[in-house]
Design a protein around this motif. Structure first.
Motif, PDB file in Angstrom:
ATOM      1  N   SER A  74       0.850  -1.186   0.000  1.00 23.57           N
ATOM      2  CA  SER A  74       0.000   0.000   0.000  1.00 23.57           C
ATOM      3  C   SER A  74       0.892   1.244   0.000  1.00 23.57           C
ATOM      4  N   GLU A  75       0.545   2.300  -0.678  1.00 18.35           N
ATOM      5  CA  GLU A  75      -0.676   2.490  -1.384  1.00 18.35           C
ATOM      6  C   GLU A  75      -0.449   3.525  -2.472  1.00 18.35           C
ATOM      7  N   ALA A  76      -1.320   3.553  -3.450  1.00 23.46           N
ATOM      8  CA  ALA A  76      -1.365   4.650  -4.413  1.00 23.46           C
ATOM      9  C   ALA A  76      -2.622   5.453  -4.082  1.00 23.46           C
ATOM     10  N   TYR A  77      -2.428   6.526  -3.314  1.00 20.33           N
ATOM     11  CA  TYR A  77      -3.566   7.327  -2.859  1.00 20.33           C
ATOM     12  C   TYR A  77      -4.019   8.285  -3.960  1.00 20.33           C
ATOM     13  N   GLY A  78      -5.337   8.451  -4.049  1.00 13.90           N
ATOM     14  CA  GLY A  78      -5.900   9.384  -5.023  1.00 13.90           C
ATOM     15  C   GLY A  78      -5.830   8.884  -6.441  1.00 13.90           C
ATOM     16  N   PHE A  79      -5.817   7.561  -6.610  1.00 10.64           N
ATOM     17  CA  PHE A  79      -5.611   6.986  -7.951  1.00 10.64           C
ATOM     18  C   PHE A  79      -6.699   7.380  -8.932  1.00 10.64           C
ATOM     19  N   ASN A  80      -7.893   7.710  -8.435  1.00  8.58           N
ATOM     20  CA  ASN A  80      -8.997   8.045  -9.333  1.00  8.58           C
ATOM     21  C   ASN A  80      -8.994   9.509  -9.764  1.00  8.58           C
ATOM     22  N   ALA A  81      -7.917  10.228  -9.435  1.00  8.15           N
ATOM     23  CA  ALA A  81      -7.655  11.541 -10.032  1.00  8.15           C
ATOM     24  C   ALA A  81      -6.447  11.326 -10.947  1.00  8.15           C
ATOM     25  N   TRP A  82      -6.696  10.764 -12.116  1.00 10.23           N
ATOM     26  CA  TRP A  82      -5.623  10.257 -12.966  1.00 10.23           C
ATOM     27  C   TRP A  82      -4.807  11.379 -13.590  1.00 10.23           C
ATOM     28  N   SER A  83      -3.507  11.170 -13.655  1.00 10.66           N
ATOM     29  CA  SER A  83      -2.578  12.118 -14.249  1.00 10.66           C
ATOM     30  C   SER A  83      -1.296  11.369 -14.549  1.00 10.66           C
ATOM     31  N   GLU A  84      -0.358  12.033 -15.201  1.00  3.48           N
ATOM     32  CA  GLU A  84       0.924  11.382 -15.479  1.00  3.48           C
ATOM     33  C   GLU A  84       1.696  11.130 -14.190  1.00  3.48           C
ATOM     34  N   SER A  85       1.588  12.029 -13.229  1.00  2.00           N
ATOM     35  CA  SER A  85       2.266  11.791 -11.961  1.00  2.00           C
ATOM     36  C   SER A  85       1.641  10.617 -11.211  1.00  2.00           C
ATOM     37  N   MET A  86       0.323  10.452 -11.355  1.00  2.00           N
ATOM     38  CA  MET A  86      -0.318   9.289 -10.732  1.00  2.00           C
ATOM     39  C   MET A  86       0.113   8.007 -11.443  1.00  2.00           C
ATOM     40  N   ARG A  87       0.252   8.061 -12.738  1.00  2.00           N
ATOM     41  CA  ARG A  87       0.757   6.905 -13.473  1.00  2.00           C
ATOM     42  C   ARG A  87       2.132   6.500 -12.929  1.00  2.00           C
ATOM     43  N   ASP A  88       2.989   7.484 -12.703  1.00  2.73           N
ATOM     44  CA  ASP A  88       4.326   7.195 -12.178  1.00  2.73           C
ATOM     45  C   ASP A  88       4.246   6.585 -10.781  1.00  2.73           C
ATOM     46  N   LYS A  89       3.330   7.085  -9.963  1.00  2.00           N
ATOM     47  CA  LYS A  89       3.181   6.567  -8.598  1.00  2.00           C
ATOM     48  C   LYS A  89       2.721   5.104  -8.625  1.00  2.00           C
ATOM     49  N   VAL A  90       1.741   4.827  -9.466  1.00  2.00           N
ATOM     50  CA  VAL A  90       1.238   3.451  -9.578  1.00  2.00           C
ATOM     51  C   VAL A  90       2.310   2.532 -10.134  1.00  2.00           C
ATOM     52  N   GLN A  91       3.031   3.010 -11.145  1.00  2.68           N
ATOM     53  CA  GLN A  91       4.071   2.173 -11.751  1.00  2.68           C
ATOM     54  C   GLN A  91       5.183   1.858 -10.756  1.00  2.68           C
ATOM     55  N   LEU A  92       5.560   2.831  -9.948  1.00  2.00           N
ATOM     56  CA  LEU A  92       6.585   2.589  -8.936  1.00  2.00           C
ATOM     57  C   LEU A  92       6.131   1.513  -7.958  1.00  2.00           C
ATOM     58  N   LEU A  93       4.887   1.595  -7.502  1.00  5.68           N
ATOM     59  CA  LEU A  93       4.373   0.607  -6.564  1.00  5.68           C
ATOM     60  C   LEU A  93       4.315  -0.775  -7.212  1.00  5.68           C
ATOM     61  N   ILE A  94       3.916  -0.827  -8.472  1.00  4.79           N
ATOM     62  CA  ILE A  94       3.908  -2.100  -9.196  1.00  4.79           C
ATOM     63  C   ILE A  94       5.319  -2.668  -9.278  1.00  4.79           C
ATOM     64  N   ASN A  95       6.281  -1.819  -9.609  1.00  8.03           N
ATOM     65  CA  ASN A  95       7.669  -2.287  -9.713  1.00  8.03           C
ATOM     66  C   ASN A  95       8.173  -2.826  -8.382  1.00  8.03           C
ATOM     67  N   GLN A  96       7.853  -2.121  -7.302  1.00  4.53           N
ATOM     68  CA  GLN A  96       8.286  -2.563  -5.978  1.00  4.53           C
ATOM     69  C   GLN A  96       7.606  -3.878  -5.592  1.00  4.53           C
ATOM     70  N   ALA A  97       6.333  -4.012  -5.939  1.00 11.11           N
ATOM     71  CA  ALA A  97       5.620  -5.250  -5.643  1.00 11.11           C
ATOM     72  C   ALA A  97       6.216  -6.421  -6.413  1.00 11.11           C
ATOM     73  N   ALA A  98       6.525  -6.183  -7.682  1.00 13.68           N
ATOM     74  CA  ALA A  98       7.115  -7.246  -8.495  1.00 13.68           C
ATOM     75  C   ALA A  98       8.467  -7.667  -7.936  1.00 13.68           C
ATOM     76  N   GLU A  99       9.275  -6.697  -7.519  1.00 16.76           N
ATOM     77  CA  GLU A  99      10.592  -7.025  -6.983  1.00 16.76           C
ATOM     78  C   GLU A  99      10.484  -7.766  -5.661  1.00 16.76           C
ATOM     79  N   ALA A 100       9.544  -7.367  -4.820  1.00 14.36           N
ATOM     80  CA  ALA A 100       9.398  -7.989  -3.506  1.00 14.36           C
ATOM     81  C   ALA A 100       8.683  -9.329  -3.554  1.00 14.36           C
ATOM     82  N   GLY A 101       7.990  -9.597  -4.656  1.00 16.02           N
ATOM     83  CA  GLY A 101       7.180 -10.805  -4.725  1.00 16.02           C
ATOM     84  C   GLY A 101       5.834 -10.642  -4.053  1.00 16.02           C
ATOM     85  N   ALA A 102       5.333  -9.403  -3.995  1.00 15.82           N
ATOM     86  CA  ALA A 102       4.023  -9.144  -3.409  1.00 15.82           C
ATOM     87  C   ALA A 102       2.928  -9.579  -4.373  1.00 15.82           C
ATOM     88  N   GLU A 103       1.774  -9.900  -3.809  1.00 11.53           N
ATOM     89  CA  GLU A 103       0.667 -10.418  -4.609  1.00 11.53           C
ATOM     90  C   GLU A 103      -0.228  -9.328  -5.171  1.00 11.53           C
TER      91      GLU A 103
END
Length: 275
Positions: A74-103
């Motif tokens: 957790s978490e990507a806060y405010g995801f439903n106010a979409w923007s390029e900066s939000m895309r970057d925030k979500v992508q970073l969290l996805i990358n960290q989850a993939a590296e950690a082996g999170a589900e």
């Protein structure tokens, strides 16, 4: 409870512990897994960076050594106010989850909702979901959407989240967080076990609080004084076929101040399991 409950811990419940100590705590309680958070420092609950500055892969490996699943980040806060900066925030969290082996990763709607006109609220949510689907698909991850029951929330009800997930064809990519606190204060009656990826549990005991006045700071461990009907919600989910984890997410400063949280957590888990 007749079913064998799968308990988990959200790092919000013991934010003073570093990641490894937190994982040790979860393992000592026979939890199935944990949720780690990137916002503890933002909330002034720790001075440590996410993963305590370690590589996500190292913390993920330690979790698996302890027999724990890394259920989500957790978490990507405010995801439903979409923007390029939000895309970057979500992508970073996805990358960290993939590296950690999170589900999974968690997506949190904005809690300072503007005045929407017409279908703007639904379209803002669906625009974000459409943009996130290919990101999740590439990483082979799912995202957990957590409706917030506060009157200021831009997404209060699980039914609205489910409708938007279906509208964008996102059934394979998105699930819900059923939070017993938010379910109660939103006045929700509907359960969506087939869409539920995890359940957050916490209790509120103050007898003078109306649901609309309940805030995160009131959320403690569940006991026999609980006003949120955690037991009823848990029974309803189990009876409807939910088989996932029940993750403790307590925001109260009284819980955070516990120097030895294992025993109070164990007592709360035993209370729920025995009732």
């Amino acid at each position: 409870m007749t079913a064998q409950l799968k308990f988990a811990l959200n790092h919000m419940t013991a934010p003073r512990l570093d990641c490894r100590a937190f994982l040790d705590l979860a393992a000592s309680l026979n939890c199935v897994g944990v949720e780690l958070r990137n916002d503890l420092a933002d909330k002034n609950l720790t001075t440590a960076p996410f993963f305590d500055g370690e590589a996500p892969a190292m913390i993920g490996a330690y979790a698996r050594e302890k027999g724990l699943r890394l259920l989500g980040l957790s978490e990507a806060y405010g995801f439903n106010a979409w923007s390029e900066s939000m895309r970057d925030k979500v992508q970073l969290l996805i990358n960290q989850a993939a590296e950690a082996g999170a589900e999974s990763i968690s997506l949190i709607p904005r809690n300072d909702a503007p005045v929407y006109a017409g279908d703007e609220r639904e379209e803002a949510l669906r625009r974000a979901l459409r943009n996130i689907i290919p990101m999740l698909d590439k990483a082979k991850l799912i995202a957990l959407i957590e409706p917030l029951g506060f009157v200021t929330s831009s997404l209060r009800h699980k039914a609205d989240a489910v409708a938007s997930i279906k509208a964008v064809g996102g059934e394979a990519h998105f699930k819900l967080v059923h939070d017993t606190f938010h379910h109660h204060i939103a006045g929700d009656r509907d359960f969506f076990p087939e869409f539920t990826g995890i359940v957050h549990v916490s209790g509120v005991i103050d007898p003078d609080l109306a649901p609309e006045d309940m805030q995160d700071r009131h959320r403690i461990l569940v006991d026999d004084r609980d006003r949120l009907d955690n037991l009823g919600q848990i029974r309803a989910l189990l009876d409807a076929g939910y088989e996932g984890a029940f993750s403790y997410e307590a925001f109260s400063a009284d819980v955070h101040a516990l120097t030895a949280p294992a025993m109070p957590l164990r007592q709360s888990m035993e209370f729920i399991a025995a009732t």
